[in-house]
Design an enzyme around this catalytic site. Structure first.
Site, PDB file in Angstrom:
ATOM      1  N   ARG A 103       1.025  -1.117   0.052  1.00  0.00           N
ATOM      2  CA  ARG A 103      -0.081  -0.280  -0.047  1.00  0.00           C
ATOM      3  C   ARG A 103       0.788   1.212  -0.051  1.00  0.00           C
ATOM      4  O   ARG A 103       1.700   1.610   0.963  1.00  0.00           O
ATOM      5  CB  ARG A 103      -1.085   0.075   1.241  1.00  0.00           C
ATOM      6  CG  ARG A 103      -1.636   1.352   1.458  1.00  0.00           C
ATOM      7  CD  ARG A 103      -2.744   1.229   2.291  1.00  0.00           C
ATOM      8  NE  ARG A 103      -3.864   0.560   1.825  1.00  0.00           N
ATOM      9  CZ  ARG A 103      -4.993   0.552   2.289  1.00  0.00           C
ATOM     10  NH1 ARG A 103      -5.577   1.292   3.334  1.00  0.00           N
ATOM     11  NH2 ARG A 103      -6.141  -0.133   1.795  1.00  0.00           N
ATOM     12  N   HIS A 130      -7.230   0.771  -6.790  1.00  0.00           N
ATOM     13  CA  HIS A 130      -7.273  -0.214  -5.556  1.00  0.00           C
ATOM     14  C   HIS A 130      -8.131  -1.253  -6.229  1.00  0.00           C
ATOM     15  O   HIS A 130      -9.309  -1.737  -5.905  1.00  0.00           O
ATOM     16  CB  HIS A 130      -8.358   0.398  -4.867  1.00  0.00           C
ATOM     17  CG  HIS A 130      -8.348   0.005  -3.176  1.00  0.00           C
ATOM     18  ND1 HIS A 130      -7.579  -1.162  -2.672  1.00  0.00           N
ATOM     19  CD2 HIS A 130      -9.042   0.449  -2.257  1.00  0.00           C
ATOM     20  CE1 HIS A 130      -7.655  -1.484  -1.459  1.00  0.00           C
ATOM     21  NE2 HIS A 130      -8.528  -0.731  -1.036  1.00  0.00           N
ATOM     22  N   GLN A 133     -10.007  -3.910  -3.780  1.00  0.00           N
ATOM     23  CA  GLN A 133     -11.171  -3.531  -3.246  1.00  0.00           C
ATOM     24  C   GLN A 133     -12.156  -3.947  -4.414  1.00  0.00           C
ATOM     25  O   GLN A 133     -13.394  -3.994  -4.090  1.00  0.00           O
ATOM     26  CB  GLN A 133     -11.194  -2.192  -2.920  1.00  0.00           C
ATOM     27  CG  GLN A 133     -12.484  -1.629  -2.549  1.00  0.00           C
ATOM     28  CD  GLN A 133     -12.841  -1.944  -1.092  1.00  0.00           C
ATOM     29  OE1 GLN A 133     -12.301  -1.927  -0.287  1.00  0.00           O
ATOM     30  NE2 GLN A 133     -13.997  -2.649  -1.128  1.00  0.00           N
ATOM     31  N   ASP A 221     -17.140   6.974  -1.943  1.00  0.00           N
ATOM     32  CA  ASP A 221     -16.115   6.832  -1.073  1.00  0.00           C
ATOM     33  C   ASP A 221     -15.924   8.290  -0.407  1.00  0.00           C
ATOM     34  O   ASP A 221     -16.459   9.063  -0.626  1.00  0.00           O
ATOM     35  CB  ASP A 221     -14.947   6.286  -2.118  1.00  0.00           C
ATOM     36  CG  ASP A 221     -13.648   5.997  -1.547  1.00  0.00           C
ATOM     37  OD1 ASP A 221     -13.591   5.929  -0.031  1.00  0.00           O
ATOM     38  OD2 ASP A 221     -12.574   6.017  -2.028  1.00  0.00           O
ATOM     39  N   CYS A 261     -16.372   1.366   0.105  1.00  0.00           N
ATOM     40  CA  CYS A 261     -15.343   0.504   0.569  1.00  0.00           C
ATOM     41  C   CYS A 261     -14.919   0.704   1.958  1.00  0.00           C
ATOM     42  O   CYS A 261     -14.088  -0.194   2.539  1.00  0.00           O
ATOM     43  CB  CYS A 261     -14.077   0.865  -0.386  1.00  0.00           C
ATOM     44  SG  CYS A 261     -13.427   2.503  -0.378  1.00  0.00           S
ATOM     45  N   ARG A 289     -13.800  -8.790   1.161  1.00  0.00           N
ATOM     46  CA  ARG A 289     -12.389  -8.746   1.019  1.00  0.00           C
ATOM     47  C   ARG A 289     -11.546  -9.917   1.339  1.00  0.00           C
ATOM     48  O   ARG A 289     -10.358 -10.175   0.846  1.00  0.00           O
ATOM     49  CB  ARG A 289     -11.813  -7.297   1.906  1.00  0.00           C
ATOM     50  CG  ARG A 289     -12.350  -6.078   1.355  1.00  0.00           C
ATOM     51  CD  ARG A 289     -11.800  -5.481  -0.100  1.00  0.00           C
ATOM     52  NE  ARG A 289     -10.314  -5.390   0.335  1.00  0.00           N
ATOM     53  CZ  ARG A 289      -9.574  -4.612   0.355  1.00  0.00           C
ATOM     54  NH1 ARG A 289      -9.903  -3.308   0.736  1.00  0.00           N
ATOM     55  NH2 ARG A 289      -8.137  -4.764   0.551  1.00  0.00           N
TER      56      ARG A 289
HETATM   57  N1   CP Z   1     -11.229  -0.306   1.756  1.00  0.00           N
HETATM   58  C1   CP Z   1     -10.101  -0.369   2.340  1.00  0.00           C
HETATM   59  O1   CP Z   1      -9.069  -0.613   1.797  1.00  0.00           O
HETATM   60  O2   CP Z   1      -9.805  -0.307   3.796  1.00  0.00           O
HETATM   61  P1   CP Z   1      -8.625  -0.159   4.586  1.00  0.00           P
HETATM   62  O3   CP Z   1      -7.886   1.186   4.245  1.00  0.00           O
HETATM   63  O4   CP Z   1      -9.023  -0.111   6.109  1.00  0.00           O
HETATM   64  O5   CP Z   1      -7.736  -1.408   4.366  1.00  0.00           O
HETATM   65  N1  NVA Z   2      -9.972   6.520  -1.479  1.00  0.00           N
HETATM   66  C1  NVA Z   2      -9.483   6.020  -0.383  1.00  0.00           C
HETATM   67  C2  NVA Z   2      -9.813   4.608  -0.099  1.00  0.00           C
HETATM   68  C3  NVA Z   2      -9.283   3.941   1.358  1.00  0.00           C
HETATM   69  C4  NVA Z   2      -9.454   2.621   1.247  1.00  0.00           C
HETATM   70  C5  NVA Z   2      -8.208   6.665   0.011  1.00  0.00           C
HETATM   71  O1  NVA Z   2      -7.339   6.359  -0.582  1.00  0.00           O
HETATM   72  O2  NVA Z   2      -7.798   6.796   1.238  1.00  0.00           O
END
Ligand code: CP
Ligand code: NVA
Length: 305
Positions: A103, A130, A133, A221, A261, A289
């Site tokens: 990430r 993502h 997701q 989101d 998400c 997930r």
């Molecule tokens: N939706 C998602 O990726 O959640 P987290 O940021 O908690 O991993």
């Molecule tokens: N769009 C959000 C998604 C988190 C899972 C972010 O990037 O923070």
């Protein structure tokens, strides 16, 4: 050749649905208390530049349930935090673990890691996509609708990383994505162009109401993604009329489902009433997930039984 999921575009339509079918099977097996150790002695390294609840837990629990191990690595605790290059880190991790999930703030970091790693690399969220997701989102949509091609999917809010992945998913699913985002926060033009050139049906709507009208699936989101905090005040002003609330949901089809998400900012992009209401499938989406992450790792490591 080793497999990666840095972008949803790294896999074919057939592979996309192979992963989802496997996820369905694993979900059913788990419900019966059946936990085959497909990944005995395999490990997943997980590097998190940003916070996570669902991604971390689903991969960690998933690896455990498959008989393998997951390691959570904070870049600040690694030599990467003291200047060791991404390339060298990728080469070294490839000698220790079976696959890596990253990430990262920048999508380029994950692409670079994948270039130098000899093991599969998974994008656990970047500024561009993502993909993990969206596997869970499509799995959840499939639990409610049999024919994906007939669906109107509405994306309302920020044209961000998750939105980009929804647009790419339309290449495989055939559903029509109607997006309503403020002009300052539209998805990247090249994402729309790539998705359309590969057959995705994307409709740009002038208003959230236009996107929500007769929709089967409504998705949103956060208005402030990780890394956007400096613009928080501006964003909350601009996005005000993009909230998913009961009034907006009245425009969608009566059977419409709502996805998010998570984490959600209740009272901003979604109201309590919708989030906790009968059309919300956000908890199934979160649970899925786990199943898609397990299926993804199995597929990447070519361990599909
Ligand atoms: N939706 C998602 O990726 O959640 P987290 O940021 O908690 O991993
Ligand atoms: N769009 C959000 C998604 C988190 C899972 C972010 O990037 O923070």
């Amino acid at each position: 050749m080793k497999r990666n999921l840095v972008s949803l575009l790294d896999i074919t339509k057939e592979e996309f649905f192979t992963i989802l079918e496997l996820a369905d099977r694993l979900k059913a097996e788990r419900a019966e208390g059946h936990f085959p150790s497909y990944l005995h002695h395999q490990s997943l390294g997980m590097v998190f530049e940003k916070s996570s609840t669902r991604t971390r837990i689903s991969f960690e629990v998933g690896m455990h349930e498959l008989g393998g191990t997951a390691l959570v690595l904070n870049p600040d605790d690694m030599q990467i935090g003291r200047g060791e290059s991404i390339a060298d880190t990728a080469r070294v991790m490839s000698r220790f673990v079976s696959a890596v999930m990253i990430r990262a703030f920048s999508h380029k970091t994950i692409e670079e890691f994948a270039r130098f790693a000899s093991i599969p690399v998974i994008n656990g969220l970047s500024d561009r996509e993502h993909p993990c997701q969206i596997l869970a989102d499509v799995m959840t949509i499939c639990e409610h609708f049999e024919i994906l091609e007939d669906l109107k999917v509405a994306w309302i809010g920020d044209g961000n990383n998750v939105c980009h992945s929804i647009l790419f998913s339309a290449i495989y699913t055939g559903y029509e994505v109607h997006i309503s985002c403020p002009s300052e926060f539209m998805p990247d033009a090249d994402v729309i162009e790539i998705a359309r050139s590969r057959g995705a049906s994307i409709v740009l709507c002038d208003t959230p109401e236009g996107a929500a009208k007769d929709a089967d699936v409504v998705i949103t989101d956060t208005w402030v993604s990780m890394g956007d905090e400096m613009e928080e005040e501006l964003r909350r002003t601009i996005f005000k009329s993009y909230q998913i609330n009961s009034k907006l949901m009245k425009l969608a089809k009566p059977h419409a489902i709502v996805l998010h998400c998570l984490p959600a900012h209740r009272g901003d992009e979604i109201t309590d009433e919708v989030m906790d209401g009968p059309q919300s499938v956000v908890w199934d989406e979160a649970e899925n997930r786990l199943h898609v992450q397990k299926a993804l790792v199995l597929w990447l490591l070519d361990k599909v039984a």
